[in-house]
Design an enzyme around this catalytic site. Sequence first.
Site, short mmCIF file in Angstrom:
data_model
loop_
_atom_site.label_atom_id
_atom_site.label_comp_id
_atom_site.label_asym_id
_atom_site.label_seq_id
_atom_site.Cartn_x
_atom_site.Cartn_y
_atom_site.Cartn_z
N ARG A 131 83.16 87.19 -15.93
CA ARG A 131 84.43 87.33 -16.65
C ARG A 131 84.26 88.31 -17.78
NH1 ARG A 131 86.89 81.26 -17.44
NH2 ARG A 131 86.80 80.85 -15.22
N SER A 141 90.64 82.66 -14.70
CA SER A 141 91.14 81.31 -14.93
C SER A 141 92.26 81.26 -15.97
CB SER A 141 89.98 80.42 -15.33
OG SER A 141 90.41 79.10 -15.38
N HIS A 142 92.01 80.54 -17.05
CA HIS A 142 93.03 80.30 -18.08
C HIS A 142 93.04 81.40 -19.13
CE1 HIS A 142 89.15 78.83 -19.06
NE2 HIS A 142 89.42 78.99 -20.33
N LYS A 199 84.51 85.78 -8.87
CA LYS A 199 83.53 84.74 -8.62
C LYS A 199 83.31 84.59 -7.13
CE LYS A 199 87.04 81.15 -9.29
NZ LYS A 199 87.36 79.83 -9.83
N ASP A 223 96.96 76.12 -14.54
CA ASP A 223 96.49 77.32 -15.25
C ASP A 223 96.58 78.58 -14.39
OD1 ASP A 223 94.46 76.77 -13.47
OD2 ASP A 223 92.90 77.47 -14.82
N ASP A 257 94.62 80.24 -12.36
CA ASP A 257 94.20 80.22 -10.95
C ASP A 257 94.44 78.88 -10.27
OD1 ASP A 257 92.20 79.10 -12.53
OD2 ASP A 257 90.62 79.63 -11.11
N ASP A 310 93.43 75.75 -10.87
CA ASP A 310 92.48 74.65 -10.74
C ASP A 310 92.58 73.64 -11.88
OD1 ASP A 310 91.35 76.38 -12.57
OD2 ASP A 310 89.42 76.59 -11.54
N ARG A 311 93.15 74.03 -13.01
CA ARG A 311 93.27 73.08 -14.12
C ARG A 311 94.63 72.38 -14.07
NH1 ARG A 311 90.45 75.31 -19.52
NH2 ARG A 311 88.56 76.09 -18.54
N GLU A 355 86.67 67.31 -19.18
CA GLU A 355 87.57 67.32 -20.32
C GLU A 355 88.40 68.61 -20.38
OE1 GLU A 355 86.96 69.77 -22.74
OE2 GLU A 355 85.23 70.38 -21.54
N LYS A 357 87.96 72.18 -8.73
CA LYS A 357 88.96 71.31 -9.32
C LYS A 357 90.33 71.79 -8.83
CE LYS A 357 88.66 73.78 -13.75
NZ LYS A 357 87.38 74.51 -13.74
#
Length: 543
Positions: A22, A113-114, A126, A277, A279, A281-282, A364, A376
């Site tokens: 990243r 991601s986020h 990735k 998020d 991508d 996954d969150r 978390e 996730k």
Amino acid sequence: MVVKDVTTAPFLDQKPGTSGLRKKVPIFQQPHYVETFVQAILDTVPGHEGATLVLGGDGRFLNREVVQTTLKIAAANDFGRVLVGQGGLLSTPAASCVIRKHGAVGGIVLSASHNPGGPNGDFGIKFNAANGGPAPESVTEAIYARSKALDGYRILDVPDLDLDTIGTTQLGDMSVTVIDPVADYLDLMRSLVDFDAIARLFASGFRMRFDAMSAVTGPYAKAILEGALGAPAGTVVNAVPLPDFGGHHPDPNPVHAADLYALMLGPDAPDFGAASDGDGDRNMIVAPGLFVTPSDSLAILAAHAHRAPGYARGLSGIARSMPTSRAADRVAASLEIPAYETPTGWKFFGNLLDAGLITLCGEESAGTGSDHVREKDGLWAVLLWLNVLAATGSRADALVRAHWAEFGRDFYTRHDYEEIDSDAAQALMAALRDRLPALPGQHFRGLTVESADDFRYVDPVDGSITERQGVRIVFAEDARVVYRLSGTGTAGATLRVYIERYESAPERLELPIAEVLAPVVAVAESLADIAAITGRTEPSVIT
Ligand code: G16
């Protein structure tokens, strides 16, 4: 078709972090930068000749260009077939699903991601392995080593492909199939959660808001929530993926999903609020008037998962990352199943999932997942919540309160100090590590240190050892502080301080979080000397 062998000098900074490589967009825009990293990945995939590769990303700035480049490099490196999401899109969990379903040798997922997008935002690449999960450390290390040694890459010299029309075309000897990015994922969700029960819930007038944050889950949430499940149009907001996420930070937490959070805490709150998020996954879960911490969400889903068809047989075990609160451990104990504690990074759940030791896992950092994929999965968590709400007939806030009443409550907060000086961050961690042996038995503001260590993980499946994964200080008063440096930031260093305290007395369950945690926060700040070493008197983000 002409294969070009391009000679370049290697890049020395292509070390993958917690989740892939990243960096800021301009770094990826350097000539040959993307090509070199993709070549390094492909060189590291064993047996790739004739094999299938999955490819897609979260739609952020550079996504399409890097998809095109990757296709041409894969074709020049003897791959047999690439499955690419339409428009170059695939959410991270959907990529994991497609890799597993189609027997791919792995997948390249383009996402930071986020992290924010756009020309001055972040980009990321990735690699996910054949099990659908993030490449383990041994593979990311091999990719890094290869990138430092590369003196060139192979690429097919052809015009760009049409990524928007579903179907198969040839690129040299390799076939490229543009797939519907949602279809396989939707099939998988149908096999896990009770779509009929959720559809009946929506038909009965249940109201929900899902904020896709102008990121990749928009098309998935529209197709599943408003399409297959019949939620009213408008349930999904910010549903169109944008290269810059509309200028927002696509991180589903009360700070960055502030509109949703305000709606859910206001007088006109719908029955359920959720966000995902960049991508996909969150996830963030908000009940009417009540934010559900990701640690609690994992525990609650674990306690109720048997209500969904895919988990009716029960769970084999539960895992959480070390800084995640111990709420899930309490559920595991009551179910008499094992609980595992892993370092931060979804890749550490892979072996446990592959070996069947766990069914659910979470973090978390807004990550929840199960053995259905090896990432996730934000929308899956939302669907499982909906299944539980439909099966219990309970309001989401009542479900959370019932959980606390049964198991007690792990009050939890995370303080992030972003973009601090890297040397200062290292110095802070070093000073903390030096103090560890002397801490047990010491008293600070009414708290007594029971144990203090630097987390070391021994993988129960392959015995691999991962050291220095975060300093944890446990207090006799059922409180804990964890310090670690983020592995996903792209500027300076980010210090994360995770603070928690357990309460089980009924009259303490509804106390304000700040009140319960205030003494622990004060000790956390002074023990690490955060203000003096970093120059920051306040965290940049509190979640
Ligand atoms: C990644 C990892 C997660 C990790 C998170 C934060 O998530 O997959 O396992 O918890 O980063 O990591 P750190 O605390 O090192 O910044 P994502 O959603 O960014 O891919």
